[in-house]
Design an enzyme around this catalytic site. Structure first.
Site, PDB file in Angstrom:
ATOM      1  N   HIS A  54       0.840  -1.069   0.082  1.00 60.44           N
ATOM      2  CA  HIS A  54       0.001  -0.014   0.111  1.00 60.44           C
ATOM      3  C   HIS A  54       1.000   1.299   0.131  1.00 60.44           C
ATOM      4  O   HIS A  54       2.001   1.316   0.644  1.00 60.44           O
ATOM      5  CB  HIS A  54      -0.945  -0.113   0.964  1.00 60.44           C
ATOM      6  CG  HIS A  54      -0.423   0.093   2.630  1.00 60.44           C
ATOM      7  ND1 HIS A  54      -0.150   1.272   3.297  1.00 60.44           N
ATOM      8  CD2 HIS A  54      -0.266  -1.073   3.318  1.00 60.44           C
ATOM      9  CE1 HIS A  54       0.125   0.826   4.366  1.00 60.44           C
ATOM     10  NE2 HIS A  54       0.034  -0.502   4.632  1.00 60.44           N
TER      11      HIS A  54
ATOM     12  N   ASP B 122       6.235   0.768   6.766  1.00 61.28           N
ATOM     13  CA  ASP B 122       4.896   0.286   6.510  1.00 61.28           C
ATOM     14  C   ASP B 122       4.172   1.548   5.607  1.00 61.28           C
ATOM     15  O   ASP B 122       3.572   2.748   5.898  1.00 61.28           O
ATOM     16  CB  ASP B 122       4.182   0.430   8.028  1.00 61.28           C
ATOM     17  CG  ASP B 122       2.569   0.076   7.812  1.00 61.28           C
ATOM     18  OD1 ASP B 122       2.213  -0.519   6.859  1.00 61.28           O
ATOM     19  OD2 ASP B 122       1.757   0.303   8.729  1.00 61.28           O
TER      20      ASP B 122
ATOM     21  N   GLU C  18      -5.223   2.063   2.686  1.00 60.64           N
ATOM     22  CA  GLU C  18      -5.213   0.637   3.493  1.00 60.64           C
ATOM     23  C   GLU C  18      -5.437   0.974   4.908  1.00 60.64           C
ATOM     24  O   GLU C  18      -6.131   0.253   5.519  1.00 60.64           O
ATOM     25  CB  GLU C  18      -3.886  -0.015   3.170  1.00 60.64           C
ATOM     26  CG  GLU C  18      -3.762  -1.440   3.625  1.00 60.64           C
ATOM     27  CD  GLU C  18      -3.348  -1.473   5.164  1.00 60.64           C
ATOM     28  OE1 GLU C  18      -3.666  -2.534   6.119  1.00 60.64           O
ATOM     29  OE2 GLU C  18      -2.860  -0.438   5.837  1.00 60.64           O
ATOM     30  N   GLU C  19      -4.748   2.177   5.458  1.00 62.07           N
ATOM     31  CA  GLU C  19      -4.628   2.282   6.665  1.00 62.07           C
ATOM     32  C   GLU C  19      -6.016   2.688   7.178  1.00 62.07           C
ATOM     33  O   GLU C  19      -6.166   2.429   8.597  1.00 62.07           O
ATOM     34  CB  GLU C  19      -3.615   3.249   7.303  1.00 62.07           C
ATOM     35  CG  GLU C  19      -2.339   2.848   6.957  1.00 62.07           C
ATOM     36  CD  GLU C  19      -1.725   1.657   7.775  1.00 62.07           C
ATOM     37  OE1 GLU C  19      -2.274   1.357   8.650  1.00 62.07           O
ATOM     38  OE2 GLU C  19      -0.267   1.581   7.627  1.00 62.07           O
TER      39      GLU C  19
ATOM     40  N   ASP D 164       3.037  -6.331   3.371  1.00 60.77           N
ATOM     41  CA  ASP D 164       2.660  -5.327   4.161  1.00 60.77           C
ATOM     42  C   ASP D 164       3.064  -5.866   5.691  1.00 60.77           C
ATOM     43  O   ASP D 164       2.507  -5.556   6.808  1.00 60.77           O
ATOM     44  CB  ASP D 164       1.056  -5.300   4.203  1.00 60.77           C
ATOM     45  CG  ASP D 164       0.802  -3.741   4.945  1.00 60.77           C
ATOM     46  OD1 ASP D 164       1.884  -2.928   5.379  1.00 60.77           O
ATOM     47  OD2 ASP D 164      -0.267  -3.605   5.416  1.00 60.77           O
TER      48      ASP D 164
ATOM     49  N   HIS E  97       3.873   2.761  12.719  1.00 63.23           N
ATOM     50  CA  HIS E  97       2.830   3.792  12.993  1.00 63.23           C
ATOM     51  C   HIS E  97       3.311   4.842  13.826  1.00 63.23           C
ATOM     52  O   HIS E  97       2.547   5.571  14.702  1.00 63.23           O
ATOM     53  CB  HIS E  97       1.492   3.267  13.547  1.00 63.23           C
ATOM     54  CG  HIS E  97       0.685   2.418  12.512  1.00 63.23           C
ATOM     55  ND1 HIS E  97      -0.766   1.946  13.025  1.00 63.23           N
ATOM     56  CD2 HIS E  97       0.976   1.953  11.307  1.00 63.23           C
ATOM     57  CE1 HIS E  97      -0.899   1.340  11.755  1.00 63.23           C
ATOM     58  NE2 HIS E  97       0.085   1.165  10.940  1.00 63.23           N
TER      59      HIS E  97
HETATM   60 ZN   LIG Z   1       0.543  -1.353   6.367  1.00 60.90          ZN
END
Ligand SMILES: [Zn+2]
Ligand SMILES: *[C@@H]1O[C@H](CO)[C@@H](O)[C@H](O)[C@H]1NC(C)=O
Ligand SMILES: *[C@@H]1O[C@H](CO)[C@@H](O)[C@H](O)[C@H]1NC(C)=O
Ligand SMILES: *[C@@H]1O[C@H](CO)[C@@H](O)[C@H](O)[C@H]1NC(C)=O
Length: 481
Positions: free
Chosen positions: A300, A312, A346-347, A374, A444
């Site tokens: 993503h 990520d 995606e998130e 991912d 994140h």
């Molecule tokens: Zn991800």
């Protein structure tokens, strides 16, 4: 389907129906019904011989990606991309720039690139601060959670109730009214503990809390808050929610256990704007024999609005691009189409991928294999695979081609938010399993930068991705369902 041959996974009943309907119309079929059944039994060993024929081409791919002219290219491309664009949260100008960047870059590699429009959520963090004001003053590092409402402009100042679990919150429900609930749940695993981030706000609101602060979902911390999506339940009051650091959650837990009163002042400028226009970015090498049949590779393109989104999922997006470039550089073109999709949003719950699925599921029978990276692009250790036993036998052979880089292990359970609709519908799916013991340290958070990436690891990931995708796309038959 090739040359009127039935798919391997046909049960004997459907085979019978298939034969009774199709055989009278196709007297050119090369096999009698009996030999077709024998074929099915022999197919696995035929397939093993066929796959073994790819040893040389697999070596060429590995040599180019890991030792040759493309050495370090995945890393260089990821660095250029994330240093130039930065992080790319759903709805942001940066995400638009990221899509344009990838469109141009993949086109320059000679791939066929197009964009598919998607409407995506547009949550904006705004300014946010938190401070413990009693029993002493201390700044709290926070990250508001995606979809959270903000506080009133003057903020919320309230006493804190610290709990360690949803169960404890239930037991102490009568203490929660008007308070900021701090969740200090231990980290068990991401899959299990993330429930506190996802549902903490609504659970606390049900017992009258005015806001929640949730211990970040990570096994390790140097005072780093970690963000992520959260879900308000319908019919439950929406209260502001943010993650705090492991250190501050434990601090407030210890203070509260001493019976001391804790007061926190929280200000969050978060707001949700109307959905924004975005795109899934699609690049292809069109198959020479079955252009309509597809092996899909993906990662993503969006990230959170902190760090660089290098891990990520910048890495997953780049190796999914790079795999096609390596194959193109070698002048290879498989029977079926290789399609790289860089998902948007995606998130926010796989928004771009869900729309892609809704649009393209009409062609489900032509999706041979869906792949997603991912879970990081650290040292690859295995391929995770979901599919029938017959398909698994084929994939086991394919993975043997990766012996030169010691990545021959095939595990169960392909995973990935973006490919899961396909797998649930019965399409074989694969995900890259890497040495991910530190993945959630950075996930994140501001710590998700190029500094956690390694050029050689990325080359190895690219090689795994390219060999698996190319060989599966080039075999005589689709993977059996
Ligand atoms: Zn991800
Ligand atoms: C790749 O990077 C390594 C250092 O990580 C370096 O030693 C090597 O020379 C680089 N190779 C190329 C082709 O740039
Ligand atoms: C489905 O496949 C057909 C045949 O390849 C193609 O023409 C059509 O565009 C595809 N539809 C979608 C929605 O991808
Ligand atoms: C694979 O393992 C062999 C034997 O342990 C080792 O010599 C080789 O360097 C490894 N290759 C990679 C790419 O890790």
């Amino acid at each position: 389907m090739a040359q009127g041959r039935p798919p391997l996974a046909l049960s004997s009943i459907s085979l019978f129906i298939f034969l009774s309907i199709v055989l009278p119309l196709h007297d050119c079929l090369p096999h009698s019904p009996g030999s077709l059944l024998k074929d099915a039994a022999q197919k696995a060993s035929d397939m093993a011989v066929e796959v073994a024929g790819y040893v040389d081409v697999a070596k060429q791919i590995i040599d180019l990606a890991v030792y040759g002219a493309a050495q370090n290219r995945s890393y260089r491309r990821l660095a250029d991309f994330t240093d130039t664009i930065g992080n790319r949260v759903s709805g942001s100008h940066n995400l638009d720039k990221a899509i344009k960047y990838m469109y141009t870059a993949m086109s320059q590699d000679g791939l066929d690139v197009h964009l598919e429009p998607v409407k995506i959520p547009h949550w904006v963090r705004g300014k946010e601060t938190a401070e413990m004001v009693l029993p002493r003053t201390k700044n709290l590092a926070i990250l508001g959670l995606g979809s959270s409402v903000g506080t009133p402009p003057e903020g919320i100042e309230a006493e804190v109730l610290v709990v360690q679990s949803f169960d404890e919150l239930k037991v102490r429900a009568s203490e929660a009214a008007g308070k900021i609930v701090v969740f200090n749940q231990p980290f068990v695993s991401y899959g299990e503990t993330v429930a506190y981030r996802a549902y903490g706000a609504s659970e606390a609101a049900k017992v009258g809390a005015v806001a929640t602060l949730i211990r970040s979902i990570t096994p390790f911390s140097i005072n780093s808050p970690h963000t992520g999506w959260q879900d308000y339940q319908d019919g439950v009051k929406r209260i502001p929610t943010a993650c705090i650091t492991v250190e501050d959650a434990e601090l407030m837990f210890r203070i509260s256990r001493r019976g001391q009163k804790i007061v926190v002042r929280l200000m969050m400028g978060a707001t949700t704007l109307p959905d924004a226009d975005s795109f899934n970015t699609v690049a292809e090498i069109v198959g020479w024999q079955h252009p309509e049949q597809v092996v899909l590779l993906s990662g993503h393109l969006d990230s959170w609005d902190v760090g660089q989104g290098a891990m990520d999922d910048g890495g997953g997006a780049i190796i999914s691009w790079e795999a096609l470039s390596i194959i193109k550089d070698l002048g290879l073109r498989p029977r079926r189409t290789l399609r790289t999709v860089l998902w948007t949003a995606e998130e926010q719950g796989g928004v771009g991928a869900q729309q892609y699925y809704n649009l393209h599921k009409v062609n489900m029978s032509n999706y041979n294999l869906v792949m997603e990276s991912d879970l990081g692009t650290f040292t690859p250790v295995a391929l995770q695979f979901t599919g029938s036993n017959a398909a698994r036998k084929v994939m086991e052979q394919v993975l043997k081609l990766l012996a030169p880089i010691n990545t021959t292990k095939l595990e169960t359970h392909g995973e990935g938010t973006d490919i899961s609709p396909w797998m649930q519908a019965g399409v074989p799916g694969a995900s890259l399993h890497v040495a991910d013991n530190k993945y959630f340290w950075f996930h994140h958070s501001e710590g998700d930068t190029m500094t956690v990436q390694n050029p050689r690891d990325m080359d190895l990931c690219t090689a795994v991705w390219a060999v698996v995708a190319y060989v599966v796309a080039d075999l005589q038959d689709m993977l059996p369902r």
